[in-house]
Design a protein around this motif. Structure first.
Motif, PDB file in Angstrom:
ATOM      1  N   SER A  24      -1.440 -42.592   2.250  1.00 50.23           N
ATOM      2  CA  SER A  24      -0.572 -42.152   1.763  1.00 50.23           C
ATOM      3  C   SER A  24       0.208 -42.117   0.104  1.00 50.23           C
ATOM      4  N   LEU A  25       0.825 -40.795  -0.041  1.00 52.79           N
ATOM      5  CA  LEU A  25       0.668 -40.638  -1.545  1.00 52.79           C
ATOM      6  C   LEU A  25       2.176 -40.312  -1.515  1.00 52.79           C
ATOM      7  N   SER A  26       2.803 -40.187  -2.072  1.00 53.86           N
ATOM      8  CA  SER A  26       4.029 -40.839  -2.770  1.00 53.86           C
ATOM      9  C   SER A  26       5.227 -39.601  -1.913  1.00 53.86           C
ATOM     10  N   HIS A  27       4.899 -38.244  -1.871  1.00 57.24           N
ATOM     11  CA  HIS A  27       5.607 -37.502  -0.721  1.00 57.24           C
ATOM     12  C   HIS A  27       5.341 -36.581   0.023  1.00 57.24           C
ATOM     13  N   ASP A  28       5.856 -36.507   0.956  1.00 56.74           N
ATOM     14  CA  ASP A  28       5.161 -35.353   2.216  1.00 56.74           C
ATOM     15  C   ASP A  28       5.236 -34.306   1.757  1.00 56.74           C
ATOM     16  N   SER A  29       4.746 -32.981   2.776  1.00 55.39           N
ATOM     17  CA  SER A  29       5.060 -32.188   2.659  1.00 55.39           C
ATOM     18  C   SER A  29       4.503 -31.263   1.312  1.00 55.39           C
ATOM     19  N   LEU A  30       3.461 -31.671   0.611  1.00 59.11           N
ATOM     20  CA  LEU A  30       2.835 -31.006  -0.435  1.00 59.11           C
ATOM     21  C   LEU A  30       2.120 -29.427   0.252  1.00 59.11           C
ATOM     22  N   VAL A  31       2.592 -28.882  -1.501  1.00 60.98           N
ATOM     23  CA  VAL A  31       2.245 -27.400  -1.293  1.00 60.98           C
ATOM     24  C   VAL A  31       1.003 -26.975  -1.397  1.00 60.98           C
ATOM     25  N   PRO A  32       0.526 -26.303  -0.223  1.00 58.82           N
ATOM     26  CA  PRO A  32      -0.800 -26.000  -0.065  1.00 58.82           C
ATOM     27  C   PRO A  32      -1.508 -25.700  -1.074  1.00 58.82           C
ATOM     28  N   ASP A  33      -3.363 -25.884  -1.656  1.00 57.99           N
ATOM     29  CA  ASP A  33      -3.664 -25.672  -2.287  1.00 57.99           C
ATOM     30  C   ASP A  33      -3.687 -26.328  -3.883  1.00 57.99           C
ATOM     31  N   SER A  34      -2.122 -27.543  -3.880  1.00 61.03           N
ATOM     32  CA  SER A  34      -2.094 -28.105  -5.178  1.00 61.03           C
ATOM     33  C   SER A  34      -1.962 -29.296  -5.181  1.00 61.03           C
ATOM     34  N   VAL A  35      -3.329 -29.990  -4.572  1.00 62.11           N
ATOM     35  CA  VAL A  35      -3.744 -30.899  -4.698  1.00 62.11           C
ATOM     36  C   VAL A  35      -5.122 -31.211  -5.972  1.00 62.11           C
ATOM     37  N   VAL A  36      -5.089 -31.678  -6.913  1.00 62.92           N
ATOM     38  CA  VAL A  36      -6.018 -31.597  -7.564  1.00 62.92           C
ATOM     39  C   VAL A  36      -6.682 -33.457  -7.425  1.00 62.92           C
ATOM     40  N   ILE A  37      -8.124 -34.127  -7.520  1.00 62.17           N
ATOM     41  CA  ILE A  37      -8.048 -35.378  -7.228  1.00 62.17           C
ATOM     42  C   ILE A  37      -9.775 -35.276  -8.969  1.00 62.17           C
ATOM     43  N   SER A  51      -8.329 -37.687 -17.416  1.00 60.08           N
ATOM     44  CA  SER A  51      -8.572 -36.979 -18.826  1.00 60.08           C
ATOM     45  C   SER A  51      -9.643 -35.863 -17.780  1.00 60.08           C
ATOM     46  N   LEU A  52     -10.458 -35.822 -16.326  1.00 56.41           N
ATOM     47  CA  LEU A  52     -10.663 -34.960 -15.229  1.00 56.41           C
ATOM     48  C   LEU A  52     -12.186 -35.001 -16.391  1.00 56.41           C
ATOM     49  N   GLY A  53     -12.405 -35.978 -16.101  1.00 58.61           N
ATOM     50  CA  GLY A  53     -13.879 -36.602 -16.590  1.00 58.61           C
ATOM     51  C   GLY A  53     -14.615 -36.203 -14.992  1.00 58.61           C
ATOM     52  N   VAL A  54     -14.545 -35.854 -14.440  1.00 59.58           N
ATOM     53  CA  VAL A  54     -14.888 -35.691 -12.666  1.00 59.58           C
ATOM     54  C   VAL A  54     -13.745 -34.937 -11.817  1.00 59.58           C
ATOM     55  N   VAL A  55     -14.104 -34.281 -11.544  1.00 55.64           N
ATOM     56  CA  VAL A  55     -13.072 -33.274 -10.714  1.00 55.64           C
ATOM     57  C   VAL A  55     -14.043 -32.890  -9.592  1.00 55.64           C
ATOM     58  N   PHE A  56     -13.369 -34.056  -8.971  1.00 54.21           N
ATOM     59  CA  PHE A  56     -13.622 -33.851  -7.026  1.00 54.21           C
ATOM     60  C   PHE A  56     -13.423 -31.987  -6.235  1.00 54.21           C
ATOM     61  N   GLN A  57     -14.449 -32.079  -5.366  1.00 50.53           N
ATOM     62  CA  GLN A  57     -13.933 -30.872  -4.762  1.00 50.53           C
ATOM     63  C   GLN A  57     -13.340 -31.504  -2.883  1.00 50.53           C
ATOM     64  N   GLU A  58     -12.076 -30.439  -3.165  1.00 53.46           N
ATOM     65  CA  GLU A  58     -11.626 -31.042  -1.623  1.00 53.46           C
ATOM     66  C   GLU A  58     -12.566 -29.905  -0.573  1.00 53.46           C
ATOM     67  N   ASN A  59     -12.940 -30.583   0.478  1.00 55.52           N
ATOM     68  CA  ASN A  59     -13.022 -30.034   1.839  1.00 55.52           C
ATOM     69  C   ASN A  59     -15.048 -30.647   1.893  1.00 55.52           C
ATOM     70  N   VAL A  60     -14.913 -31.250   0.118  1.00 54.58           N
ATOM     71  CA  VAL A  60     -16.495 -31.848   0.351  1.00 54.58           C
ATOM     72  C   VAL A  60     -16.791 -32.986  -0.233  1.00 54.58           C
ATOM     73  N   ASP A  61     -15.632 -33.592  -1.014  1.00 51.09           N
ATOM     74  CA  ASP A  61     -15.627 -35.196  -1.518  1.00 51.09           C
ATOM     75  C   ASP A  61     -14.272 -35.695  -0.674  1.00 51.09           C
ATOM     76  N   PHE A  62     -13.077 -34.815  -0.638  1.00 55.65           N
ATOM     77  CA  PHE A  62     -11.744 -35.750   0.057  1.00 55.65           C
ATOM     78  C   PHE A  62     -11.851 -34.707   0.729  1.00 55.65           C
ATOM     79  N   ILE A  63     -10.540 -34.382   1.972  1.00 52.38           N
ATOM     80  CA  ILE A  63      -9.383 -33.622   2.396  1.00 52.38           C
ATOM     81  C   ILE A  63      -8.002 -34.429   2.353  1.00 52.38           C
TER      82      ILE A  63
END
Length: 274
Positions: free
Chosen positions: A71-84, A89-101
């Motif tokens: 769980s993150l610190s907030h719910d009701s996230l803005v669609p397509d706003s999540v970056v992991i 420094s954004l060394g490796v940017v992971f892909q939604e629905n490939v690396d995480f959901i």
């Protein structure tokens, strides 16, 4: 002249389970405390959510991702706003629905086992979220009429744009619509039936008139759906077609019941000697 009753019509409508239609992220501007008419009436009780985007910059936090939801610190996230990413420094940017959901409603994330995020790996998560307003404190809603109003003492600023989401009960029909449909079907029955007994109509006549009233209601609901601001959505197009199909079936069945009371068509022989 009405050959049926609102109770009989509602009995048919209550049996027709047309389900619900979800409306998401519909924009509304709330000025003063004047009610705003939403695109639909007959909202499902308790389904309304009024929210706005919170903050100008994304929220950033660390998370340890495993196979279970985190769980993150907030719910009701803005669609397509999540970056992991692997680090700030954004060394490796992971892909939604490939690396995480992401569960945007509940505000939680989870790694995909076959993805690039290792089990128990610490990652940096950026996201935006909505502030959800409170019914009664920040706004009022009338579910039957679909009218939303800002409260002057609440957290919604005068003239603020908000997003609303809600469910529409597709089978909801107001008393006014039923009364109008009864008037229209009554006129149609009188035009078709030969000297009906208005004091004690035959059961088949009542059934036919009821079916024609349901057909009239269904066509009114289809027209209302087409006139709504959400008419271009697939969900609304589907429910519109469902109402139209229902109207056709009830019109045909009503005609079968009423045809036995129709005035006889004179033969050519009787016309010659009339």
């Amino acid at each position: 002249m009405a050959f049926t009753s609102p109770e009989l019509v509602r009995a048919h409508l209550d049996v027709l389970r047309l389900g619900e239609t979800r409306i998401d992220n519909h924009g509304v501007v709330l000025n003063g405390t004047t009610p705003v008419q939403l695109p639909h009436t007959g909202l499902v009780e308790g389904s309304l959510v009024v929210k706005c985007r919170r903050g100008e910059a994304p929220t950033r936090e660390l998370a340890v991702l495993a196979d279970a939801w985190v769980s993150l610190s907030h719910d009701s996230l803005v669609p397509d706003s999540v970056v992991i990413a692997s680090d700030s420094s954004l060394g490796v940017v992971f892909q939604e629905n490939v690396d995480f959901i992401v569960d945007y409603t509940a505000g939680r994330v989870r790694r995909i086992v076959d993805g690039a995020i290792g089990g128990g790996q610490t990652v940096v998560v950026w996201f935006e979220y909505h502030h959800v307003f409170t019914a009664g404190d920040d706004y009022t809603i009338t579910y039957t009429s679909g009218q939303l109003a800002r409260r002057s003492t609440g957290a919604i600023a005068d003239g603020q744009s908000v997003l609303v989401e809600y469910a529409v009960a597709n089978g909801f029909v107001s008393d006014a619509v039923i009364e109008q449909a009864m008037a229209e079907s009554g006129e149609a029955v009188l035009a078709m039936v030969d000297s009906p007994d208005e004091e004690q109509p035959a059961p088949a006549l009542v059934i036919g008139a009821t079916h024609w009233t349901v057909a009239a209601v269904a066509r009114m609901r289809a027209a209302a759906a087409l006139a709504s601001s959400a008419a271009d959505s697939a969900a609304v197009r589907n429910i519109t077609q469902a109402w139209l199909d229902l109207a056709d079936r009830y019109e045909q069945s009503g005609r079968q019941f009423l045809s036995r009371f129709a005035a006889p068509v004179p033969s050519l022989q009787s016309l010659r000697h009339g």
